[in-house]
Design a protein around this motif. Structure first.
Motif, short mmCIF file in Angstrom:
data_model
loop_
_atom_site.label_atom_id
_atom_site.label_comp_id
_atom_site.label_asym_id
_atom_site.label_seq_id
_atom_site.Cartn_x
_atom_site.Cartn_y
_atom_site.Cartn_z
N ALA A 476 -24.18 -13.10 25.00
CA ALA A 476 -23.82 -13.44 23.84
C ALA A 476 -23.34 -11.85 22.99
O ALA A 476 -23.15 -11.13 23.94
CB ALA A 476 -25.04 -12.67 23.26
N GLN A 477 -22.29 -12.01 22.28
CA GLN A 477 -21.62 -10.82 21.60
C GLN A 477 -21.57 -11.11 19.93
O GLN A 477 -22.49 -11.69 19.12
CB GLN A 477 -20.11 -11.48 20.96
N THR A 478 -22.43 -9.56 19.74
CA THR A 478 -22.83 -8.96 18.33
C THR A 478 -21.63 -9.02 16.91
O THR A 478 -21.22 -8.10 17.58
CB THR A 478 -23.80 -8.36 18.32
N LEU A 479 -22.08 -10.12 16.12
CA LEU A 479 -21.22 -10.18 15.22
C LEU A 479 -21.63 -9.14 14.56
O LEU A 479 -22.53 -8.58 14.58
CB LEU A 479 -21.64 -11.34 14.36
N LEU A 480 -19.96 -8.15 13.92
CA LEU A 480 -20.30 -7.05 13.02
C LEU A 480 -20.88 -7.10 11.90
O LEU A 480 -21.53 -6.41 11.35
CB LEU A 480 -18.76 -6.62 13.02
N ALA A 499 -35.15 -21.89 17.08
CA ALA A 499 -34.13 -20.84 17.07
C ALA A 499 -34.29 -19.99 18.68
O ALA A 499 -33.67 -19.22 19.29
CB ALA A 499 -35.28 -19.39 16.17
N GLU A 500 -35.63 -20.37 19.59
CA GLU A 500 -35.47 -19.41 20.60
C GLU A 500 -34.95 -20.14 21.98
O GLU A 500 -34.14 -19.86 22.49
CB GLU A 500 -37.33 -20.21 20.90
N LEU A 507 -27.27 -18.04 21.31
CA LEU A 507 -27.14 -17.44 19.39
C LEU A 507 -27.84 -17.07 19.28
O LEU A 507 -29.53 -18.27 19.19
CB LEU A 507 -26.29 -18.57 18.94
N ALA A 508 -27.83 -16.23 18.24
CA ALA A 508 -28.74 -16.25 17.51
C ALA A 508 -29.18 -15.78 16.09
O ALA A 508 -28.68 -15.44 15.02
CB ALA A 508 -28.96 -14.31 18.25
N ILE A 509 -30.00 -16.51 16.12
CA ILE A 509 -30.47 -17.07 14.01
C ILE A 509 -31.41 -16.18 13.72
O ILE A 509 -32.52 -15.84 14.51
CB ILE A 509 -30.30 -18.33 13.70
N GLU A 510 -31.86 -15.83 12.41
CA GLU A 510 -33.17 -15.27 12.05
C GLU A 510 -33.13 -15.79 10.23
O GLU A 510 -31.67 -15.91 10.01
CB GLU A 510 -33.11 -13.79 11.94
N ARG A 520 -26.25 -13.92 13.99
CA ARG A 520 -26.24 -12.42 14.41
C ARG A 520 -25.35 -12.68 15.64
O ARG A 520 -24.99 -10.70 15.57
CB ARG A 520 -27.47 -11.41 14.41
N GLU A 521 -25.56 -13.27 16.97
CA GLU A 521 -25.50 -13.61 17.59
C GLU A 521 -24.43 -14.86 18.36
O GLU A 521 -25.17 -15.76 17.33
CB GLU A 521 -26.04 -12.88 18.48
N THR A 522 -24.01 -14.58 19.43
CA THR A 522 -22.55 -16.00 19.50
C THR A 522 -22.46 -16.16 20.71
O THR A 522 -21.96 -15.36 21.57
CB THR A 522 -21.80 -16.65 18.45
N PRO A 523 -22.17 -17.27 21.78
CA PRO A 523 -21.89 -16.69 22.85
C PRO A 523 -20.78 -16.83 22.79
O PRO A 523 -19.34 -16.95 22.62
CB PRO A 523 -22.38 -18.43 23.72
N ALA A 524 -20.98 -15.55 23.77
CA ALA A 524 -19.45 -15.25 24.29
C ALA A 524 -18.21 -16.39 24.71
O ALA A 524 -17.00 -15.78 24.80
CB ALA A 524 -19.78 -13.45 25.10
N ILE A 525 -18.81 -16.84 24.99
CA ILE A 525 -17.62 -17.87 26.05
C ILE A 525 -17.13 -18.88 25.19
O ILE A 525 -15.88 -19.20 25.51
CB ILE A 525 -19.00 -18.47 26.58
N LEU A 526 -17.87 -18.55 23.92
CA LEU A 526 -16.63 -19.67 23.11
C LEU A 526 -15.74 -19.20 21.83
O LEU A 526 -14.87 -19.39 21.33
CB LEU A 526 -17.95 -20.06 22.21
#
Length: 617
Positions: A476-480, A499-500, A507-510, A520-526
């Motif tokens: 995952a890549q964390t969005l700035l 969400a889990e 894909l991290a959501i809250e 907050r996070e999306t798959p880096a491969i995308l």
């Protein structure tokens, strides 16, 4: 907009109690939509009666005659009037509407049919005399003695004569007859140990439309024989058996190989406790099981049977019982997806035999054209050339030279390595040649194999990338700056429930207050994605199917593109060692018989079929 709404009258409406005839006609509108619906209800009654033989006959697409004969337990003279009463049934006692083990349980079919048609029931129970009762347009006649050896004969004539308006909505006789045949075949799939026959009566002539004798042997053998008779041997030969269980639900049946796909969803049959259903959630699970091996314009073929405790599924949620509702909807869905994927993986490199059949069909020699004899005299130029060809040559140099092609050969034959004799006995054989720098020709013990080297290696690389992704997880890549997506509170709650699962895919959501969701996070491969559009696509799938594979499919699509760029390209010459190594890896890799889009990666031709092409057999 000053006109008064038509449903609002000037006087107060009066509530009235409808008579039994009107109530039965209303019930018939829900249960009996067309002649095929009546056939379904009556055949299910025969199966509930323990019949081992069911015979169906109809005339004019079922509009003028439907006759169902069975050898079940039958009814007594005292039972016949009660059978034509609404909500009278022998299948439940009314104390528990969830513990249902039969097809029917409402007691509405027979009185509904009697309300809209002319219904005659002749039945005999063991140890009793046969009896007959008739009902026409809801008017029940007296019970009469009859002649019958065993079982029940139900005859329905002039369907919808009491409601002529319904006749206007029926299709042509041919269309209604096809619907009856489809209904009988669907019911026959679930009962391989019961004999079925379907006949059309046209005047004094009788034509057999369908016949399936009772199968023998163990369940999977009997089911394979019945499906081969109904769907054709091609399906039975190219389907893998299913037998899986999870949390009290068992999945059995057959699922076709991805290379045996269809252009429409016409060979998808689902049964819950033996009852044929068209459930959107279950059909979505079937589609999800093939999402990794089929393109979007192709549809899988499968016959699936789910067996579970009757109390864990509600079959009373649809007037025609065509849909069901599970207490835990995620269990059967997950069972179908994992059960089919596991069975397809166990099939290894296997590909559909219909591919070879189509290939042989394309290679059939064209029929010889009859010779046409020209009776005219040959031209002067033809005579001169003929004489010149027969004149002696002055020197050898004057002889015609052989034709030389203006291009390099497209085939390259490799010398056979010492281990070729042993490799021939392997499933994909030993590499012998390469054509057009893209197709590998391999010799097997019983024929030959043609392999598309690019498609095959693309699948191998794809499976390798998926295995690595599953082992190490999705990075995952964390969005700035987190992306805020505004949704309704109900939509936000639905997303947070999964969400889990989304987090495992990168894909991290809250929650972000109200109906807002923070990504907050999306798959880096995308790479860079439109998070709002992705979340809405996931929500649409959750609302439609109860689950979402949108994110996983996007990740798989990226892995598929990566495998395409990392695989052996068309036009590359391969040494015999490389070709044999590719064949061995295909044999060891699940799903290597089809590319990432469901097309075959190889075609196997039997030696006997090749000899038949040349007229040697």
């Amino acid at each position: 907009m000053n006109a008064q709404p038509p449903q609002i009258g000037t006087s107060r409406p009066v509530i009235r109690q409808l008579d039994d005839a009107a109530a039965n006609r209303i019930a018939a509108g829900e249960v009996v939509e067309r002649p095929a619906s009546a056939v379904k209800e009556l055949v299910e009654n025969a199966l509930d009666a323990g019949a081992s033989r069911v015979e169906i006959a109809y005339s004019d697409g079922g509009k003028t005659l439907i006759r169902i004969s069975d050898d079940g337990c039958g009814m007594t003279a005292e039972d016949l009037p009660l059978a034509l009463s609404r909500h009278a049934t022998s299948k439940i006692d009314g104390s528990d509407l969830l513990n249902i083990h039969t097809f029917g349980f409402r007691g509405e079919a027979l009185p509904s049919l009697g309300a809209v048609g002319r219904l005659t029931i002749t039945s005999r129970a063991e140890g009793f005399d046969a009896a007959q009762i008739t009902v026409a347009g809801g008017q029940i006649g007296a019970v009469k003695p009859a002649a019958l050896n065993r079982g029940t004969v139900v005859e329905l004539r002039d369907l919808f004569f009491a409601t002529p308006a319904r006749l206007k909505f029926l299709r042509t006789d041919r269309t209604e007859a096809q619907a009856i045949a489809d209904t009988v075949k669907r019911l026959a799939m679930a009962e391989p140990y019961v004999s079925f026959s379907l006949r059309e009566i046209a005047g004094s002539e009788t034509r057999e439309i369908f016949r399936a004798d009772a199968e023998q042997g163990e369940l999977f053998g009997a089911l394979s024989g019945r499906l081969g008779r109904i769907l054709g041997r091609a399906f039975a030969d190219n389907a893998v058996p299913l037998d899986a269980e999870r949390e009290g639900i068992r999945l059995t049946g057959y699922a076709a190989l991805p290379t045996y796909s269809r252009g429409a969803a016409i060979e998808q049959f689902l049964f819950v406790n033996g009852r044929p259903v068209r459930d959107k959630m279950l059909l979505g699970a079937l589609r999800a099981a093939y999402i990794d091996v089929l393109s979007r314009d192709r549809h899988p073929a499968a016959v699936l049977f789910l067996t579970c405790d009757p109390e864990s599924v509600d079959v009373n949620v649809h007037p025609a019982k065509a849909e069901v509702r599970f207490r835990e909807a995620g269990v059967p869905r997950g069972l179908i997806v994992t059960g089919i994927r596991h069975a397809l993986a166990q099939s290894g490199h296997r590909s559909s035999s219909t591919v070879a059949t189509a290939t042989l069909g394309a290679m059939q020699p064209e029929p010889a054209q009859p010779r046409i004899y020209q009776m005219e005299r040959p031209s002067y130029g033809a005579i001169r050339n003929a004489f010149a060809a027969q004149m002696p040559l002055a020197s050898f140099d004057e002889a015609p030279q052989p034709y030389t092609a203006p291009f390099a050969p497209s085939a390259r034959v490799e010398p056979a390595p010492p281990e070729t004799a042993a490799l021939i006995h392997r499933p994909l054989g030993a590499a012998r040649a390469q054509l057009h720098e893209n197709y590998i020709i391999a010799q097997t013990e019983r024929g030959m194999v043609i392999v598309d080297q690019h498609a095959a290696h693309e699948r191998l690389v794809y499976e390798r990338l998926k295995a690595q992704s599953a082992e190490k997880g999705i990075a995952a890549q964390t969005l700035l700056i987190p992306e805020i997506v505004e949704l309704s509170p109900a939509e936000a709650a639905r997303l947070l429930d999964v969400a889990e699962d989304l987090h495992r895919l990168g894909l991290a959501i809250e929650p972000f207050g109200g109906g807002a969701i923070a990504v907050r996070e999306t798959p880096a491969i995308l790479g860079e994605i439109n998070a709002a559009a992705l979340l809405r696509d996931i929500l649409d799938e959750l609302a439609d199917q109860g689950d979402s594979l949108r994110l996983q499919s996007k990740i798989d699509a990226v892995l598929s593109r990566m495998s395409c760029h990392g695989s052996i390209r068309s036009g590359r010459q391969m040494r015999v060692e490389e070709m044999n190594a590719l064949l061995r890896e295909m044999e060891a890799t699940p799903l290597s018989g089809q590319c990432n889009h469901g097309r075959p990666t190889y075609v196997e031709l039997k030696l006997s079929d090749i000899e038949r092409l040349f007229g040697r057999t």
